[in-house]
Design a protein around this motif. Sequence first.
Motif, PDB file in Angstrom:
ATOM      1  N   LYS A  23       0.029  -1.558   0.272  1.00 56.44           N
ATOM      2  CA  LYS A  23       0.139   0.075   0.192  1.00 56.44           C
ATOM      3  C   LYS A  23       1.108   1.207   0.585  1.00 56.44           C
ATOM      4  N   THR A  55       0.925   4.382  -3.046  1.00 55.50           N
ATOM      5  CA  THR A  55       0.836   5.372  -2.122  1.00 55.50           C
ATOM      6  C   THR A  55       1.368   6.494  -2.895  1.00 55.50           C
ATOM      7  N   PHE A 106     -11.946   3.631  10.313  1.00 50.79           N
ATOM      8  CA  PHE A 106     -11.691   3.512   9.436  1.00 50.79           C
ATOM      9  C   PHE A 106     -12.330   5.168   7.740  1.00 50.79           C
ATOM     10  N   LYS A 109     -10.596   8.561   9.671  1.00 49.13           N
ATOM     11  CA  LYS A 109      -9.442   8.645   8.816  1.00 49.13           C
ATOM     12  C   LYS A 109      -9.348   9.207   7.518  1.00 49.13           C
ATOM     13  N   ASN A 110     -10.075   8.961   6.791  1.00 49.91           N
ATOM     14  CA  ASN A 110     -10.415   9.515   5.481  1.00 49.91           C
ATOM     15  C   ASN A 110     -10.987  11.403   5.892  1.00 49.91           C
ATOM     16  N   ILE A 126      -8.836   7.196  -2.243  1.00 49.51           N
ATOM     17  CA  ILE A 126     -10.175   6.517  -0.782  1.00 49.51           C
ATOM     18  C   ILE A 126     -10.670   5.742  -1.980  1.00 49.51           C
ATOM     19  N   GLN A 144      -7.495   2.504   0.022  1.00 52.92           N
ATOM     20  CA  GLN A 144      -7.624   2.561   1.378  1.00 52.92           C
ATOM     21  C   GLN A 144      -9.081   1.449   1.034  1.00 52.92           C
TER      22      GLN A 144
END
Length: 213
Positions: free
Chosen positions: A106, A110, A170, A173-174, A196, A200
């Motif tokens: 991840k 990213t 979760f 966090k976004n 996202i 995510q």
Amino acid sequence: MIRIVQHHDWVIFIILGSIFALSLMLISLQREASLKDFLLQKIEDSSNIYISWIIVSTVYATLLSVLFSQYIPFVPKFISNLSLFGMQLNKFGFVFFSVCFFYILKIILTYFYYYGVRSQKKWQQFYFVATRFYFVLTLILIFACLQVNYFPQERIQTYHVYGLLFIIIFVFKNIFYLFHNYKILPQNWYYKFLYICTLQIIPFMVLLKFLFN
């Protein structure tokens, strides 16, 4: 009926090691910063940003593995059949390597995402903010690991409670990433939506599917 007593000494050792690692980070890498100072620190006043991120990420992955290992039904057969010098992965080892692989992949994706959308200047700000967020999350995980292993409640009930808690975290966090003062996500809304969804939601669902299938 014979009752097998479970020993959780290894959990205490991991928790103590995690607390020691985080404390050492604050004392040595963050110049004896208090918890409040660390969380409210500005990027201009911070030091050893990258190393601190690695330490917090490692502690987080370890504690998350301790918690998840209590709930996965079994180790997949193709994993349990693998052995090195006669040793096989238990539930904790299976979850730990799965979580580490998931987060390393991840992070790589990213990184390329930020460079792909030409927002590479925000990359350091991203993992600076993420370090603070996951630091708080590791504190929550410490209490969760203690509760699950030393103050157990009905298994199904705690499963639902922690499942709901992780969904709330979760989502938060976004939202936290979207509206942070540093504006760590790209400015265009479709890049935010892309982040996202692809970095995510989808990876998180894949990890849960792999661990709890």
